[in-house]
Scaffold this active site. Structure first.
Site, PDB file in Angstrom:
ATOM      1  N   THR A   7       0.831  -1.190   0.000  1.00  0.00           N
ATOM      2  CA  THR A   7       0.000   0.000   0.000  1.00  0.00           C
ATOM      3  C   THR A   7       0.865   1.237   0.000  1.00  0.00           C
ATOM      4  O   THR A   7       1.802   1.341   0.787  1.00  0.00           O
ATOM      5  CB  THR A   7      -0.901   0.047   1.258  1.00  0.00           C
ATOM      6  OG1 THR A   7      -1.712  -1.108   1.266  1.00  0.00           O
ATOM      7  CG2 THR A   7      -1.772   1.271   1.272  1.00  0.00           C
ATOM      8  N   LYS A  39      -8.181   1.676  -2.475  1.00  0.00           N
ATOM      9  CA  LYS A  39      -7.806   1.997  -1.098  1.00  0.00           C
ATOM     10  C   LYS A  39      -8.122   3.443  -0.726  1.00  0.00           C
ATOM     11  O   LYS A  39      -7.820   3.876   0.379  1.00  0.00           O
ATOM     12  CB  LYS A  39      -6.317   1.744  -0.902  1.00  0.00           C
ATOM     13  CG  LYS A  39      -5.893   0.324  -1.247  1.00  0.00           C
ATOM     14  CD  LYS A  39      -4.399   0.213  -1.246  1.00  0.00           C
ATOM     15  CE  LYS A  39      -3.936  -1.056  -1.925  1.00  0.00           C
ATOM     16  NZ  LYS A  39      -2.488  -1.078  -2.082  1.00  0.00           N
ATOM     17  N   GLY A  51      -7.918   7.477   2.666  1.00  0.00           N
ATOM     18  CA  GLY A  51      -7.134   6.375   2.133  1.00  0.00           C
ATOM     19  C   GLY A  51      -6.589   5.567   3.292  1.00  0.00           C
ATOM     20  O   GLY A  51      -6.314   6.115   4.362  1.00  0.00           O
ATOM     21  N   SER A 135       3.643   0.913   2.911  1.00  0.00           N
ATOM     22  CA  SER A 135       4.977   0.364   2.656  1.00  0.00           C
ATOM     23  C   SER A 135       5.768   1.174   1.643  1.00  0.00           C
ATOM     24  O   SER A 135       6.986   1.214   1.698  1.00  0.00           O
ATOM     25  CB  SER A 135       4.879  -1.098   2.221  1.00  0.00           C
ATOM     26  OG  SER A 135       4.032  -1.228   1.112  1.00  0.00           O
TER      27      SER A 135
END
Length: 182
Positions: A7, A39, A51, A135
């Site tokens: 993500t 997302k 988000g 990430s």
């Protein structure tokens, strides 16, 4: 147990516009299991965008809770975010959720965490704001900060920063969902 990764969520506030952009990749270990997850979405009456980074089911639970808090606070995002963060930290069920959120309306952009944090990003030189989670968040954040003084359009800046993040982070792809409030 393998962890879900993949993500990158970026928030950019600039020139009277606020953008939240998210990539679509969900990975399990070193395998992409979904390339087009959504997302980023609108909440409530559409005036709030959000988000998430983290487990999908957890994020949906948090989106629902935030919508209820928005209704109870008559659309006041900061108040709703603080109330959500309190519940998230103290509720026995919510405490176990693993996610982070960027939420925004035309006035404010915030990061909400399960530790009870409601954080407003530091202002940029022009009074805007840039924040990222997930990430690939550090890649997108660095790219957006580098582009900030050269790109006046918030959406173009967000899209370019996300493209850069997708080029360097194996857990980020270029299938974006972008929401805007003005």
């Amino acid at each position: 147990m393998e962890q879900f990764h993949g993500t990158t969520i970026l928030g950019v506030k600039k020139g009277g516009r606020t953008i939240i952009a998210g990539d679509g990749q969900v990975s399990l270990g070193n395998t992409v299991i979904k390339p087009n997850a959504k997302k980023v979405r609108r909440l409530g009456d559409g005036s709030v965008i959000a988000g998430f980074a983290g487990a999908t089911a957890d994020a949906f639970t948090l989106f629902e809770r935030l919508e209820k808090k928005l209704e109870a606070s008559r659309g006041q995002l900061l108040r709703a975010a603080v109330e959500l963060a309190k519940d998230w930290r103290t509720d026995k069920y919510l405490r176990n959720l693993e996610a982070m959120m960027i939420v925004a309306d035309k006035e404010v952009m915030l990061v909400i965490t399960g530790n009870g944090d409601v954080l407003e990003p530091e202002a940029t030189a022009d009074g805007g704001a840039i924040v990222a989670i997930g990430s690939g968040g550090n890649y997108a954040l660095a790219a957006a900060r580098a582009l900030d003084e050269y790109e006046v359009d918030a959406e173009k800046l967000a899209r370019r920063a996300m493209a850069i993040a997708a080029e360097v982070c194996v857990f980020t792809n270029d299938r974006l969902t972008v929401e805007v409030v003005e």
